[in-house]
Design a protein around this motif. Structure first.
Motif, PDB file in Angstrom:
ATOM      1  N   TRP A   1      80.109 -27.194 -21.982  1.00 20.17           N
ATOM      2  CA  TRP A   1      81.465 -26.976 -21.479  1.00 20.17           C
ATOM      3  C   TRP A   1      82.507 -26.735 -22.566  1.00 20.17           C
ATOM      4  CZ3 TRP A   1      85.935 -30.155 -21.851  1.00 20.17           C
ATOM      5  CH2 TRP A   1      85.758 -31.389 -22.467  1.00 20.17           C
TER       6      TRP A   1
ATOM      7  N   THR B   1      83.292 -18.087 -14.402  1.00 19.83           N
ATOM      8  CA  THR B   1      82.992 -18.196 -12.968  1.00 19.83           C
ATOM      9  C   THR B   1      82.443 -19.563 -12.596  1.00 19.83           C
ATOM     10  OG1 THR B   1      80.795 -17.247 -13.348  1.00 19.83           O
ATOM     11  CG2 THR B   1      82.570 -15.732 -12.729  1.00 19.83           C
ATOM     12  N   ASP B   2      81.992 -20.342 -13.604  1.00 18.09           N
ATOM     13  CA  ASP B   2      81.479 -21.688 -13.335  1.00 18.09           C
ATOM     14  C   ASP B   2      82.587 -22.727 -13.255  1.00 18.09           C
ATOM     15  OD1 ASP B   2      78.725 -21.005 -13.372  1.00 18.09           O
ATOM     16  OD2 ASP B   2      78.803 -20.923 -15.556  1.00 18.09           O
ATOM     17  N   TYR B   3      83.792 -22.354 -13.692  1.00 15.88           N
ATOM     18  CA  TYR B   3      84.868 -23.337 -13.705  1.00 15.88           C
ATOM     19  C   TYR B   3      85.524 -23.407 -12.338  1.00 15.88           C
ATOM     20  CZ  TYR B   3      89.271 -25.655 -14.388  1.00 15.88           C
ATOM     21  OH  TYR B   3      90.327 -26.509 -14.239  1.00 15.88           O
TER      22      TYR B   3
ATOM     23  N   GLY C   1      81.763 -26.770 -14.042  1.00 13.01           N
ATOM     24  CA  GLY C   1      80.430 -26.587 -13.492  1.00 13.01           C
ATOM     25  C   GLY C   1      80.060 -27.510 -12.358  1.00 13.01           C
TER      26      GLY C   1
ATOM     27  N   TYR D   1      78.701 -22.883 -19.749  1.00 13.38           N
ATOM     28  CA  TYR D   1      79.417 -22.472 -18.551  1.00 13.38           C
ATOM     29  C   TYR D   1      80.218 -21.209 -18.845  1.00 13.38           C
ATOM     30  CZ  TYR D   1      78.414 -27.143 -16.728  1.00 13.38           C
ATOM     31  OH  TYR D   1      77.790 -28.280 -16.299  1.00 13.38           O
TER      32      TYR D   1
ATOM     33  N   ASP E   1      81.242 -28.071  -8.586  1.00 16.19           N
ATOM     34  CA  ASP E   1      82.145 -27.667  -7.515  1.00 16.19           C
ATOM     35  C   ASP E   1      82.131 -28.651  -6.351  1.00 16.19           C
ATOM     36  OD1 ASP E   1      79.656 -27.119  -6.598  1.00 16.19           O
ATOM     37  OD2 ASP E   1      80.036 -25.025  -6.051  1.00 16.19           O
TER      38      ASP E   1
END
Length: 323
Positions: free
Chosen positions: A226, A271-273, A146, A268, A148
């Motif tokens: 997470w 797509t959040d990783y 989460g 998360y 980036d």
């Protein structure tokens, strides 16, 4: 057994971090269920925490092969279920039943395969799943989820450090991991649940409220966000064996404690990783956090910028903790 966090020199049997030097105390019937729930949760957090550490010596393997890991876990589950009294609703009961099944699966794995393993076998299996550097397909580090951008990582690392320091905790010199490693975060929850049981008996309502609020906040803002995604990634990566069962266990345990504490984390998704990146003035980029640099708190915090974050927070509020 190696422990990831410590509180001064107050270290108990098997590496448990005891809040104070304990004395025998008579538990009132009114307090007994809450004390039992806290102690059982503390034990289960500790067991799953130990499972994720790299096996430096034979102690954890001996604990598995002797049957004590499963025995201790089942005892804690039974005690928790006995005193649950409707907390967490149907979700909590369903997850406890699933966890009992996972202890059965660990017992079956030991009987069929694990009892013949030596330390190198367990190390090889740990490396197969997690590798010698951070495995980006299932990294056991919160700051890789989460965030980036590297500055997002530094903020999260600083917040985690704030939780630990608020309770006088620091990384043990005996463990070679970062403060955002799953094992360390789970052991922190073990410590808080243990401290909850102590607060019920000794510290009064105000301190008890502080500890429970810290548990809820850490689950809601950290592991509850997470760890569910990580568990799913680990289930796919491990595919079979001890760490597959441990991943299943972790998924159900996290779901149980979220229901038990009555919190609603924003988990998360896939797509959040995104492992964090940093763009320099020339527009180049690189992946951050692909190599473990050891366990010295000052090095780690400097590495991700968390020391600067904490200095800024300290200057603004005069406090270092969040709980």
């Amino acid at each position: 057994m190696t422990s990831g966090i410590k509180e001064g020199k107050k270290v108990g049997q098997n590496g448990m971090q005891n809040p104070t030097n304990e004395k025998a105390v008579k538990i009132s019937p009114k307090d007994a269920p809450a004390v039992d729930r806290a102690l059982c949760r503390s034990k289960l957090y500790l067991l799953v925490s130990w499972g994720y550490l790299y096996p430096e010596d034979e102690e954890f393997l001996d604990y598995l092969q002797s049957g004590e890991f499963v025995e201790d876990g089942k005892t804690a589950l039974e005690g928790l279920k006995k005193e649950l009294k409707g907390i967490g609703g149907e979700e909590a009961l369903v997850r406890l039943d699933a966890l009992a099944g996972q202890f059965d699966a660990i017992e079956a794995w030991i009987s069929s395969e694990g009892e013949n393993w030596n330390l190198q076998d367990l190390r090889d299996e740990h490396r197969r799943v997690f590798s010698n550097v951070i495995a980006l397909d299932c990294p056991p580090y919160e700051t890789l989820f989460g965030n980036d951008h590297v500055f997002g990582q530094s903020y999260v690392m600083g917040d985690i450090a704030g939780f630990y320091s608020a309770f006088g905790l620091q990384l043990s010199p005996d463990i070679h991991e970062r403060l955002d490693h799953l094992s360390v975060e789970l052991e922190f929850m073990h410590y808080l649940a243990y401290k909850e049981s102590y607060a019920i008996l000794h510290d009064g309502a105000e301190k008890l409220k502080t500890v429970i609020e810290a548990e809820k906040k850490f689950v809601k803002e950290h592991i509850g966000r997470w760890v569910p995604l990580f568990s799913g990634m680990l289930i796919r990566k491990a595919d079979y064996g001890f760490y597959k069962i441990l991943a299943d266990f972790t998924s159900n345990w996290m779901a149980f404690d979220i229901a038990f504490l009555g919190v609603a984390p924003q988990p998360y998704s896939e797509t959040d990783y995104r492992p964090a990146t940093y763009s320099n003035p020339e527009g180049q980029s690189f992946e951050c956090g692909a190599q473990d640099q050891g366990n010295e708190l000052s090095l780690l915090m400097s590495e991700v910028g968390a020391d600067a974050f904490l200095d800024k927070e300290s200057g603004a509020s005069g406090q270092s903790g969040n709980a």
